[in-house]
Design a protein around this motif. Structure first.
Motif, PDB file in Angstrom:
ATOM      1  N   GLU A 219       0.740  -1.144  -0.105  1.00  0.00           N
ATOM      2  CA  GLU A 219       0.125   0.078  -0.033  1.00  0.00           C
ATOM      3  C   GLU A 219       0.867   1.291   0.075  1.00  0.00           C
ATOM      4  O   GLU A 219       1.910   1.265   0.457  1.00  0.00           O
ATOM      5  CB  GLU A 219      -0.867  -0.056   1.267  1.00  0.00           C
ATOM      6  CG  GLU A 219      -2.018  -1.012   1.215  1.00  0.00           C
ATOM      7  CD  GLU A 219      -2.892  -1.285   2.155  1.00  0.00           C
ATOM      8  OE1 GLU A 219      -4.018  -1.472   2.378  1.00  0.00           O
ATOM      9  OE2 GLU A 219      -2.522  -0.540   3.392  1.00  0.00           O
ATOM     10  N   LEU A 220       0.553   2.189  -0.788  1.00  0.00           N
ATOM     11  CA  LEU A 220       1.375   3.584  -1.128  1.00  0.00           C
ATOM     12  C   LEU A 220       0.708   4.606  -0.109  1.00  0.00           C
ATOM     13  O   LEU A 220      -0.652   4.973   0.099  1.00  0.00           O
ATOM     14  CB  LEU A 220       1.015   4.053  -2.116  1.00  0.00           C
ATOM     15  CG  LEU A 220       1.868   5.399  -2.622  1.00  0.00           C
ATOM     16  CD1 LEU A 220       3.264   5.255  -2.477  1.00  0.00           C
ATOM     17  CD2 LEU A 220       1.799   5.885  -3.874  1.00  0.00           C
ATOM     18  N   TYR A 221       1.501   4.901   0.949  1.00  0.00           N
ATOM     19  CA  TYR A 221       1.053   6.119   1.936  1.00  0.00           C
ATOM     20  C   TYR A 221       1.546   7.394   1.408  1.00  0.00           C
ATOM     21  O   TYR A 221       2.928   7.482   1.049  1.00  0.00           O
ATOM     22  CB  TYR A 221       1.716   5.656   3.434  1.00  0.00           C
ATOM     23  CG  TYR A 221       1.019   4.709   4.151  1.00  0.00           C
ATOM     24  CD1 TYR A 221       0.478   4.801   5.315  1.00  0.00           C
ATOM     25  CD2 TYR A 221       1.052   3.285   3.632  1.00  0.00           C
ATOM     26  CE1 TYR A 221      -0.465   3.874   6.059  1.00  0.00           C
ATOM     27  CE2 TYR A 221       0.472   2.281   4.147  1.00  0.00           C
ATOM     28  CZ  TYR A 221      -0.224   2.684   5.294  1.00  0.00           C
ATOM     29  OH  TYR A 221      -0.984   1.776   6.191  1.00  0.00           O
ATOM     30  N   VAL A 222       0.928   8.558   1.509  1.00  0.00           N
ATOM     31  CA  VAL A 222       1.410   9.742   1.120  1.00  0.00           C
ATOM     32  C   VAL A 222       1.093  10.885   2.111  1.00  0.00           C
ATOM     33  O   VAL A 222       0.014  10.930   2.591  1.00  0.00           O
ATOM     34  CB  VAL A 222       0.498  10.222  -0.361  1.00  0.00           C
ATOM     35  CG1 VAL A 222       1.104  11.351  -0.773  1.00  0.00           C
ATOM     36  CG2 VAL A 222       0.667   8.968  -1.370  1.00  0.00           C
ATOM     37  N   ALA A 223       1.996  11.501   2.426  1.00  0.00           N
ATOM     38  CA  ALA A 223       2.005  12.847   3.182  1.00  0.00           C
ATOM     39  C   ALA A 223       1.370  14.026   2.616  1.00  0.00           C
ATOM     40  O   ALA A 223       1.995  14.374   1.656  1.00  0.00           O
ATOM     41  CB  ALA A 223       3.195  12.906   3.757  1.00  0.00           C
ATOM     42  N   ASP A 224      -0.015  14.208   2.780  1.00  0.00           N
ATOM     43  CA  ASP A 224      -0.599  15.388   2.054  1.00  0.00           C
ATOM     44  C   ASP A 224      -0.387  16.488   2.958  1.00  0.00           C
ATOM     45  O   ASP A 224      -1.248  16.642   3.761  1.00  0.00           O
ATOM     46  CB  ASP A 224      -2.263  14.914   1.892  1.00  0.00           C
ATOM     47  CG  ASP A 224      -3.031  15.964   1.009  1.00  0.00           C
ATOM     48  OD1 ASP A 224      -2.427  16.926   0.790  1.00  0.00           O
ATOM     49  OD2 ASP A 224      -4.111  15.335   0.790  1.00  0.00           O
ATOM     50  N   GLN A 225       0.499  17.332   2.297  1.00  0.00           N
ATOM     51  CA  GLN A 225       1.252  18.417   3.218  1.00  0.00           C
ATOM     52  C   GLN A 225      -0.069  19.278   3.684  1.00  0.00           C
ATOM     53  O   GLN A 225      -0.529  19.362   4.949  1.00  0.00           O
ATOM     54  CB  GLN A 225       2.085  19.273   2.479  1.00  0.00           C
ATOM     55  CG  GLN A 225       2.758  20.440   3.492  1.00  0.00           C
ATOM     56  CD  GLN A 225       3.668  20.833   2.677  1.00  0.00           C
ATOM     57  OE1 GLN A 225       4.849  21.153   3.338  1.00  0.00           O
ATOM     58  NE2 GLN A 225       3.700  21.233   1.449  1.00  0.00           N
ATOM     59  N   PHE A 226      -0.793  19.981   2.921  1.00  0.00           N
ATOM     60  CA  PHE A 226      -1.576  21.322   3.362  1.00  0.00           C
ATOM     61  C   PHE A 226      -3.149  20.816   3.598  1.00  0.00           C
ATOM     62  O   PHE A 226      -3.854  21.500   4.113  1.00  0.00           O
ATOM     63  CB  PHE A 226      -1.741  22.289   1.993  1.00  0.00           C
ATOM     64  CG  PHE A 226      -0.508  23.044   2.055  1.00  0.00           C
ATOM     65  CD1 PHE A 226       0.398  23.216   3.265  1.00  0.00           C
ATOM     66  CD2 PHE A 226       0.219  23.040   0.888  1.00  0.00           C
ATOM     67  CE1 PHE A 226       1.587  23.996   3.185  1.00  0.00           C
ATOM     68  CE2 PHE A 226       1.426  23.596   0.603  1.00  0.00           C
ATOM     69  CZ  PHE A 226       2.063  24.330   1.590  1.00  0.00           C
ATOM     70  N   ASN A 227      -3.459  19.506   3.183  1.00  0.00           N
ATOM     71  CA  ASN A 227      -4.734  18.811   3.844  1.00  0.00           C
ATOM     72  C   ASN A 227      -4.442  18.291   5.218  1.00  0.00           C
ATOM     73  O   ASN A 227      -5.254  17.787   5.720  1.00  0.00           O
ATOM     74  CB  ASN A 227      -5.270  17.756   2.944  1.00  0.00           C
ATOM     75  CG  ASN A 227      -6.023  18.459   1.622  1.00  0.00           C
ATOM     76  OD1 ASN A 227      -6.513  19.357   1.681  1.00  0.00           O
ATOM     77  ND2 ASN A 227      -5.988  17.881   0.571  1.00  0.00           N
ATOM     78  N   SER A 228      -3.283  18.176   5.603  1.00  0.00           N
ATOM     79  CA  SER A 228      -2.831  17.748   7.053  1.00  0.00           C
ATOM     80  C   SER A 228      -3.299  16.385   7.400  1.00  0.00           C
ATOM     81  O   SER A 228      -3.955  16.451   8.301  1.00  0.00           O
ATOM     82  CB  SER A 228      -3.187  19.018   8.197  1.00  0.00           C
ATOM     83  OG  SER A 228      -2.685  20.133   7.830  1.00  0.00           O
TER      84      SER A 228
END
Length: 356
Positions: A219-228
Motif C-alpha cells: 500500500e502506498l502512503y502519501v503525506a498530504d501536506q496542506f490537507n494535513s
C-alpha cells in the motif's frame, strides 16, 4: 622532525590518559523506562567533525585542528545504502553531501553542480540514485559509480517533483508532484505510465503531496501536506483510506512532510512544523512521540525536518533544514537488541539521569 621526536614521549602521556579514561557512551532511548524502549538516539551530524571519535582521534583533533569543514546550507532529501553511506541533498548548494560512516569522510556527490534544486532521493537495489529536481521538473538517475544514466519527466507530465518511492517488484517509480497535486508513475527506465490525484480536499484529492512510501503489503502512503493528513492508495492509485487531522495537539498534523516504515511495519511521520517524530503501529494507533514538543535546536528535536529514511538495518535518518544537519536514530527491533542489548546498568543510568 627532530623536535617532534624529542617531544613525542610527552605527547604520548595525554594520549594514554585519554585512552585510559574513555567511558562507554551513555544510551538515550524513548520511551523512558519502565516503559519498553522502542527507539534509540544515535547522534546529530553537521560536518565531518560530527563523527564519533576514539580518544586518540579526539586527541589528534585537539593537536592538529579540524581544517576546513564542509557544512550544510539547506539539507533536504536523505537516503542510506544500509552499509554506512548516507546521501543528503542540499537544495541551496545544488549538490548532495555523501557521509561515509565507515571511512568517517564527507564529500560532495558532484564535482560540479549537475542538478539545480535537488529535493527527494531514492536508491534502488542496483545502487542507482534517483534525484528529484524541483527546479527543472525532472528526476535524474545516476549509477553506482556516480555516472549519469538518464533523466525523466516533461512539463506535461510533472510540474514540481518533490519526493520519490521506487517499487522494484512492480518495476515503477512513484513521484509526488507538489505543484500539480498528484502522484506520477514511471517505469524503471523513466517511461511515463500514469498519474492519479488532483487538487482537492476530498478522498483522493491532494494539496501539495510530499513524501510517499510503500508498506510491506504494497500500500502506498502519501503525506498530504496542506490537507494535513496521510492518504493510503493501492499501487494503481485507487484510494483506500486516510487518517489524521489538522491541529496543534501531539497526535495531530500541521504540515506532514515525509514518512517511512521500520521492519515491523511501524509508520514514522515527520511534520515540517513540528520538532518530533510520530510513530504509529501498523494498525494506525499512535505508539510514540519522539523528540521535542516544538521546533528546537536541541539534538533530540528538529527545526523544519524535511525527509525521513529507514534503511534495512532499521537505522532512522532525518534531515533537519533550519538546524543545517541530520540526525540518526535506531529502531530497537528484536534483531538489533540481540546484538546490542539494553543492559540493566544502561536502564539504571538512563533513569538516574532523568531523575536528576
Amino acid at each position: 622532525m627532530i623536535v617532534f621526536k624529542r617531544f613525542w614521549p610527552l605527547l604520548m602521556v595525554p594520549m594514554l590518559f585519554f585512552v585510559g579514561c574513555a567511558k562507554p557512551k551513555e544510551r538515550i532511548v524513548f520511551p523512558l523506562p519502565p516503559d519498553t524502549p522502542r527507539i534509540e538516539f544515535i547522534g546529530v551530524y553537521w560536518t565531518q567533525d560530527s563523527f564519533e571519535k576514539t580518544p586518540f582521534e579526539s586527541f589528534q583533533r585537539g593537536i592538529l585542528g579540524t581544517g576546513q569543514l564542509a557544512t550544510f546550507v539547506s539539507p533536504y532529501g536523505i537516503v542510506s545504502n544500509g552499509r554506512g553511506v548516507v546521501y543528503i541533498s542540499d537544495t541551496q548548494s545544488r549538490n548532495l553531501r555523501v557521509y561515509d560512516f565507515n571511512l568517517k569522510t564527507v564529500e560532495y556527490y558532484f564535482k560540479e553542480p549537475v542538478v539545480s534544486r535537488p529535493l527527494g532521493l531514492a536508491l534502488d537495489s542496483r545502487e542507482r540514485l534517483y534525484i528529484a529536481d524541483g527546479q527543472v521538473g525532472k528526476v535524474f538517475v545516476f549509477g553506482p559509480e556516480r555516472q549519469p544514466l538518464f533523466s525523466f519527466g516533461t512539463p506535461e507530465e510533472i510540474t514540481l517533483p518533490a519526493y520519490l518511492a521506487v517499487n522494484e517488484r512492480l518495476g515503477r517509480v512513484y513521484v509526488s508532484d507538489a505543484k500539480g497535486h498528484r502522484i506520477v508513475v514511471y517505469d524503471l527506465d523513466g517511461n511515463y505510465l500514469f498519474s492519479f490525484g488532483q487538487l482537492g480536499s476530498g478522498k483522493g484529492g491532494f494539496y501539495a503531496p510530499q513524501g510517499l512510501k510503500f508498506s510491506a503489503d504494497g500500500e502506498l502512503y502519501v503525506a498530504d501536506q496542506f490537507n494535513s493528513l496521510i492518504q493510503v492508495f493501492d499501487a494503481e492509485g485507487r484510494f483506500l483510506r486516510q487518517f489524521g487531522e489538522r491541529g496543534d495537539a501531539l497526535s495531530q498534523f500541521e504540515s506532514p512532510k515525509d514518512l517511512a516504515f521500520d521492519s515491523d511495519g511501524n509508520l514514522y511521520i515527520i511534520d515540517g512544523r513540528r520538532g518530533h517524530i510520530l510513530t504509529y503501529t501498523p494498525q494506525g494507533k499512535l505508539l510514540l512521540v519522539t523528540g521535542a514538543d516544538s521546533l528546537t535546536s536541541s539534538p533530540l528535536g528538529f527545526a523544519t525536518p524535511r525527509s525521513i529514511h529507514i534503511d534495512v538495518n532499521d537505522r532512522i535518518y532525518v534531515s533537519d533544514m533550519l538546524n543545517k544537519r541530520f540526525s540518526v536514530w535506531q529502531y530497537l527491533s528484536d534483531a538489533y537488541l540481540e546484538k546490542h542489548p539494553l543492559k540493566e546498568e544502561d536502564l539504571e543510568a538512563i533513569l538516574n539521569k532523568v531523575q536528576k
